[in-house]
Design a protein around this motif. Structure first.
Motif, short mmCIF file in Angstrom:
data_model
loop_
_atom_site.label_atom_id
_atom_site.label_comp_id
_atom_site.label_asym_id
_atom_site.label_seq_id
_atom_site.Cartn_x
_atom_site.Cartn_y
_atom_site.Cartn_z
N LYS B 259 0.81 -1.22 0.00
CA LYS B 259 0.00 0.00 0.00
C LYS B 259 0.84 1.27 0.00
O LYS B 259 0.34 2.34 -0.35
CB LYS B 259 -0.90 0.03 1.24
CG LYS B 259 -2.15 -0.81 1.10
CD LYS B 259 -2.99 -0.64 2.35
CE LYS B 259 -4.15 -1.63 2.36
NZ LYS B 259 -4.84 -1.58 3.66
N LEU B 260 2.10 1.15 0.43
CA LEU B 260 2.89 2.37 0.60
C LEU B 260 3.00 3.23 -0.67
O LEU B 260 2.70 4.43 -0.62
CB LEU B 260 4.27 2.04 1.16
CG LEU B 260 4.30 1.69 2.65
CD1 LEU B 260 5.71 1.33 3.09
CD2 LEU B 260 3.78 2.86 3.49
N PRO B 261 3.41 2.64 -1.81
CA PRO B 261 3.57 3.51 -3.00
C PRO B 261 2.25 4.15 -3.42
O PRO B 261 2.22 5.34 -3.78
CB PRO B 261 4.07 2.56 -4.09
CG PRO B 261 4.48 1.31 -3.40
CD PRO B 261 3.74 1.25 -2.10
N ALA B 262 1.15 3.38 -3.35
CA ALA B 262 -0.15 3.93 -3.77
C ALA B 262 -0.57 5.05 -2.82
O ALA B 262 -1.11 6.08 -3.24
CB ALA B 262 -1.19 2.82 -3.81
N THR B 263 -0.32 4.86 -1.52
CA THR B 263 -0.70 5.87 -0.54
C THR B 263 0.12 7.14 -0.74
O THR B 263 -0.38 8.26 -0.68
CB THR B 263 -0.49 5.34 0.89
OG1 THR B 263 -1.18 4.10 1.01
CG2 THR B 263 -1.01 6.31 1.92
N ASP B 264 1.39 6.92 -1.00
CA ASP B 264 2.28 8.04 -1.25
C ASP B 264 1.79 8.85 -2.45
O ASP B 264 1.67 10.08 -2.39
CB ASP B 264 3.67 7.47 -1.57
CG ASP B 264 4.77 8.35 -1.03
OD1 ASP B 264 4.48 9.18 -0.16
OD2 ASP B 264 5.90 8.20 -1.49
N ALA B 265 1.47 8.15 -3.54
CA ALA B 265 1.00 8.81 -4.76
C ALA B 265 -0.33 9.51 -4.49
O ALA B 265 -0.56 10.64 -4.92
CB ALA B 265 0.85 7.80 -5.89
#
Lengths: 314, 527
Positions: B259-265
Motif C-alpha cells: 500500500k505504501l507507494p499507492a498511498t504516497d501517490a
C-alpha cells in the motif's frame, strides 16, 4: 506528382504508374473539384478506378483541403465528395496520431484523433441519405471503424453493406482482413477464415490474392531466421504465390490494384528463391517501391533494389 | 530478549563496519579539503606569475572553479545537519494525550526487543521513522524519537501499522542501529554534494567553468561510498521486514508494503489537487479538514477502486545501485517466503473505523494541530472555506482563465464584449473556420509539424476546452449549473438544472464536427 526519387531513381512514395492515382493527384493539385465531380460521376460506383481515385483524393485533401470544402459547399449531397471527406478524416486523424507506438502518442493527440474520427459517422449518415447504394463512403468508413475500435458485430454489419455493393473491392477486403488480425480486433482463426472465404468466391483477376500474401507475411512468418527461411520455401507460402501469379496473369492490366499484388509477388518470390519469376514481376513494377511489404523495411528502397538486383542476376 | 532470527551481539562485525564507514566519511572530507587547498595553491601561483595576466580568461576560469568547489563542499558538509533539523516537524504527543498509541508502540518495542522511544511525534507525511540522536559519530546511544505519519494511519489497518512501526523499531533491535545514522550521514553528505555539483552543471543557463572535472571526481568517490553503505542498509531493511512480519503478521506486513507507494501517490495527488487547488485561489479548508480530507479521500469508493487498480508495485522497477532500500516487490517476495503464521490480512474495506487512525484519542485536536502546521505560512494570505466553496471558486477561476483567449477573439470579431451566445451566432453564420484560422497553432501541432487540416483539428481540441470553460463561467453564476465538491473528480462535479451531466461536453463536440450543429449546446447555454 511529386516523386520521391532515390539515387537510383526509385520512387518511394508510389506503388507504380497507376492511372487512377495519377489522375486524382493531378486534379487535387489543380484544386479542380468540378473536374473531380464530373469524372467520378462518369465511373461505375463500384469500379476499382473510382474507389482508388476517392482514396487518393482523401489523402491529398489532408495536405490541402480548400478545394474539398468548396466542393462540399457546392454539392453537399454528392456521395463522391462525402466519400473523399471520410477518407480525408481518416488521413487527418492519422496525421494527428502519427505512426508512433501507442505509448508515445500523448493525451492531446489521442483526444484529437478520436474526435476527428468521430466525424466519420456524421458524414456517412449524410452520404447514406443522399445515395445509400454508393459503396465508396462505406468502404472509407471501414478505416474509421478500425480507429474507433468497433466491435465485431458492428463491423460485420458495415462489411455486409459493403459486400452487397462492391463484392470484390480490393480496399474493402484488405481493410477487413486487417481488422480481423489478432493485433487488432480478430484472431488467427477469424482472419484465415475471412481471407479463404473471400478468395474461394473471388473471380480470377480480382487481385485479391494479395490479401493472403499479406496475412501470411504479417501473422505466419516466424521470427527467427531459420524459421523464416523454411516458411518462405514452404508449401503453404509457395501455393499462395502460385495463386497470386495466376491471379495477376488473369487481371486487367489496367486494374489499379494490380501493382500492389505484384509487389507482394516480387518480394515473396525473391524470398522463396524463385528469382526468375520474381524478375518478371519486378519488370512489370518498374521503378516504384512505395507499397507493402517494402514499407515494413527500414531501408525500403535499399531492400527493393537488393531484391531486384538478385532477381535480375539470374 | 533478542529475536532469534536477527544476528545479535556480533561485536567484531559491527566494529569492522563502523571503521569502514568512518574511513569512507573521513576520506570524503579529506577529498574536499585537498581539492579546495589544491585549487587555492594553483590560484596563488597563477596570480603571482605576472605573465598569467596576459590570459585573463584562464585566471577567471581558475577563480570560478575554486568558488564552485567551495560552494559544493559547503553544501555537502552541512546538508545532513539541515536535513536533521527539517525532520523534526509534527506534533509531539505525550502518553497522557495518546494512551492507545503509546501502549501500542511500547508493546511493539518489547516484541522487537529494543527500548521504546522517548518521544512520539505525529507528522503529516506518508512516513514512519525512528530517529536517534546518536553521539560520537553514532557509537553512543542517544535520545530516540519515533515519527508516525497520520496519513499512514489513515491508509493502513492496525496490524499493517504495527508491521510498519515494528519495521522501524527493528532497525534498533541490534547494534546495526547506531551505525545507521552514521551510514545515513555519509550517504547524505555525498548525495548532497553530488546534487550541488549537478545543479552547477545543469541548473541554469550558466555552466560553472571546470565543473565537469570536479564532478567526475565527486562522482567516482560517491560511487565508492554508496556501494559500501548500500549493502549494509539493504541488509538492515530485510532484517527489519522479518521483524515487521513477526509483529503484524506476514500477510499484513506484505500488504502494508504494497500500500505504501499507492498511498504516497494518493497523498501527493490529494495535496496537489485539493489543498493546492484551494491555495492557488487563496482558500484553505478549516484546519481539521486539511489532513482530515485525506482520510475521506482514501475511503471514496472511486478512489479506492483506482488505488486497488494501481496494484502491485512493478517488479520491473530496477534496483538502483544507490538506493538505500531494496525494491518493494523484492521485499514483499522475501516476506512471503517466511512460514505462514496463520494470521489473516485485516479487512480495510470499510471507512475510518477500520483504519489505524482510530487509535488516536481526540483525533480532531490532532488533525487541527497538524492542519495548522501544514498550511503554515500560507494561512495568513488565505481565507478559510468549505470544500464546496473551494471547488466552485477554483472551477470558476479556471474556467474564466482558460476561456480568455476565445472570449477576446470573439469580442474583437463582433466589436463588443462577447457572451457565449455571440460565439454560437458566429458558428451559425458559418464563421467557425474563420475563428479557427485566427487561433494560434497549438504546441502539439507545431511539435509534430502536421499539415494545416490536422493543425485545425488540434485547434478544435483546444477550442473545445475553452468553450467548456466559457460555458461554465456563464452558467454557474446564473444558477443554471452548480458545482459541488467531489473526492472522485478534481475541480468538483457539475450539475445542470434539468439536463444530463454530459450535455455540455456533447454539445461542444457537436459544435466542433465538420458539420457544426448548435442545437444541443443551445439547450445548455440559452441566449
Amino acid at each position: 506528382m511529386t516523386a520521391v526519387a532515390t539515387g537510383n531513381g526509385i520512387d518511394e512514395s508510389s506503388a507504380g504508374a497507376i492511372a487512377a492515382e495519377q489522375e486524382a493527384t493531378a486534379m487535387a493539385a489543380a484544386g479542380d473539384w468540378r473536374a473531380m465531380s464530373r469524372r467520378l460521376a462518369s465511373l461505375p460506383p463500384a469500379s476499382e478506378y473510382r474507389l482508388a481515385m476517392v482514396t487518393t483524393l482523401g489523402d491529398a485533401a489532408a495536405k490541402d483541403d480548400r478545394w474539398l470544402w468548396e466542393w462540399l459547399a457546392a454539392e453537399p449531397a454528392n456521395t463522391s465528395a462525402l466519400a473523399v471527406q471520410i477518407n480525408y478524416v481518416v488521413t487527418v486523424a492519422w496525421d494527428v496520431r502519427t505512426a508512433a507506438l501507442p505509448e508515445d502518442v500523448d493525451r492531446e493527440q489521442w483526444q484529437t484523433f478520436f474526435r476527428t474520427l468521430r466525424n466519420g459517422k456524421i458524414i456517412l449518415a449524410r452520404a447514406t441519405t443522399a445515395d445509400a447504394a454508393d459503396p465508396a463512403p462505406l468502404i472509407a468508413m471501414q478505416t474509421v471503424a478500425l480507429g474507433l475500435q468497433w466491435t465485431n458485430d458492428e463491423y460485420r454489419e458495415l462489411l455486409a453493406k459493403v459486400h452487397d455493393r462492391a463484392p470484390y473491392s480490393f480496399n474493402a477486403h484488405n481493410r477487413a482482413m486487417r481488422y480481423f488480425l489478432p493485433r487488432w480486433f480478430g484472431s488467427l482463426e477469424l482472419v484465415e477464415r475471412y481471407v479463404e472465404d473471400v478468395l474461394a468466391g473471388a473471380p480470377a483477376g480480382s487481385v485479391l490474392t494479395a490479401m493472403r500474401l499479406e496475412m501470411l507475411y504479417l501473422e505466419f512468418r516466424p521470427k527467427d531466421d531459420a524459421g523464416r527461411k523454411a516458411f518462405y520455401r514452404g508449401e503453404r507460402f509457395n501455393r499462395a504465390l502460385d495463386a497470386g501469379i495466376a491471379d495477376a496473369a488473369a487481371a486487367d492490366p489496367a486494374h489499379p490494384k494490380l501493382p500492389y499484388l505484384r509487389h507482394w509477388l516480387a518480394h515473396g518470390l525473391w524470398q522463396a528463391g524463385r528469382l526468375a519469376e520474381a524478375a518478371v514481376q519486378f519488370r512489370a513494377i518498374g521503378n516504384y517501391c512505395g507499397a507493402d511489404p517494402w514499407n515494413w523495411y527500414g531501408d525500403k528502397a535499399g531492400t527493393f533494389r537488393e531484391a531486384r538486383d538478385a532477381s535480375y542476376a539470374t | 530478549m533478542g529475536l532469534t532470527f536477527v544476528e545479535t551481539g556480533n561485536g567484531m562485525a559491527t566494529l569492522a563496519r563502523a571503521l569502514k564507514i568512518i574511513t569512507l566519511l573521513l576520506g570524503f572530507y579529506l577529498l574536499c579539503v585537498v581539492l579546495l587547498a589544491g585549487l587555492v595553491v594553483v590560484d596563488y601561483f597563477a596570480l603571482d606569475t605576472s605573465s598569467a595576466w596576459h590570459v585573463p580568461k584562464l585566471i577567471f576560469l581558475l577563480l570560478a572553479a575554486t568558488v564552485g568547489v567551495f560552494i559544493v563542499v559547503v553544501r555537502g558538509l552541512f546538508v545532513s545537519v539541515r536535513v536533521r533539523q527539517k525532520d523534526l516537524n509534527g506534533l509531539p504527543v505525550s502518553r497522557a494525550e495518546q494512551p492507545a498509541l503509546w501502549q501500542r508502540v511500547t508493546a511493539l518495542a518489547e516484541t522487537v526487543g529494543t527500548r521504546p522511544p522517548a518521544e512520539i511525534r505525529l507528522v503529516p507525511q506518508v512516513n514512519a521513522a525512528v530517529l536517534e540522536h546518536a553521539h560520537l559519530m553514532g557509537l553512543l546511544p542517544g535520545k530516540r524519537r519515533m515519527m508516525i505519519g497520520v496519513p499512514l494511519m489513515q491508509a493502513l489497518t492496525v496490524p499493517e501499522l504495527d508491521a510498519v512501526l515494528a519495521h522501524e523499531l527493528g532497525h534498533y533491535s541490534d547494534r546495526h542501529s547506531r551505525l545507521a545514522p552514521l551510514a545515513g550521514r555519509a550517504r547524505a553528505s555525498v548525495m548532497g554534494t553530488l546534487k550541488a555539483v549537478s545543479r552547477q552543471r545543469t541548473g541554469g543557463r550558466f555552466k560553472w567553468p571546470g565543473s565537469d572535472a570536479y564532478a567526475a571526481l565527486f562522482h567516482a568517490y560517491a560511487g565508492l561510498v554508496l556501494r559500501h553503505t548500500f549493502a549494509i542498509s539493504r541488509e538492515q531493511e530485510y532484517a527489519a521486514d522479518r521483524i515487521a512480519a513477526q509483529a503484524g503478521g506476514r500477510a499484513n506486513a506484505a500488504s502494508a508494503l504494497r500500500k505504501l507507494p499507492a498511498t504516497d501517490a494518493a497523498y501527493d495527488y490529494y495535496l496537489n489537487e485539493f489543498i493546492g487547488l484551494g491555495l492557488r485561489n487563496k482558500l484553505v479548508p478549516p484546519p481539521p479538514e486539511v489532513l482530515g480530507g485525506f482520510g475521506r479521500f482514501l475511503v471514496d469508493p472511486e478512489r479506492m477502486k483506482e488505488m486497488a487498480e494501481l496494484g502491485d508495485p512493478d517488479d520491473s522497477d530496477e534496483a538502483h545501485a544507490f538506493d538505500s532500500h531494496p525494491p518493494i516487490a523484492d521485499r514483499i517476495a522475501a516476506i512471503m517466503t517466511l512460514p505462514d503464521d496463520g494470521r489473516p490480512p485485516a479487512e480495510a474495506a470499510g471507512g475510518h473505523e477500520t483504519r489505524a487512525f482510530a487509535l488516536l484519542h481526540n483525533p480532531v485536536a490532532v488533525l487541527t494541530a497538524l492542519g495548522i502546521e501544514m498550511v503554515g505560512k500560507h494561512a495568513a494570505a488565505a481565507q478559510v472555506a468549505d470544500w464546496d466553496t473551494i471547488a466552485r471558486t477554483a472551477r470558476l477561476g479556471g474556467a474564466q482563465e482558460n476561456s480568455k483567449p476565445i472570449q477576446h477573439l470573439v469580442s474583437s470579431m463582433i466589436g463588443r464584449p462577447a457572451r457565449f451566445t455571440d460565439f454560437l451566432a458566429l458558428v451559425e453564420a458559418g464563421r467557425l473556420s474563420e475563428i479557427l484560422e485566427r487561433m494560434d497553432r497549438t504546441e502539439t501541432a507545431m511539435r509534430l509539424k502536421v499539415p494545416p487540416p490536422a493543425q485545425r483539428e488540434f485547434k478544435k481540441n483546444a477550442l473545445g476546452r475553452m468553450l467548456v470553460g466559457w460555458a461554465v463561467f456563464e452558467l454557474v453564476p446564473s444558477g443554471r449549473a452548480t458545482i459541488e465538491h467531489s473526492w472522485s473528480g478534481f475541480g468538483g462535479e457539475m450539475k445542470f438544472a434539468g439536463l444530463d451531466d454530459k450535455a455540455l461536453t456533447e454539445g461542444v463536440e457537436a459544435l466542433l464536427t465538420m458539420w457544426p450543429d448548435t442545437a444541443l449546446i443551445r439547450q445548455v447555454v440559452p441566449a
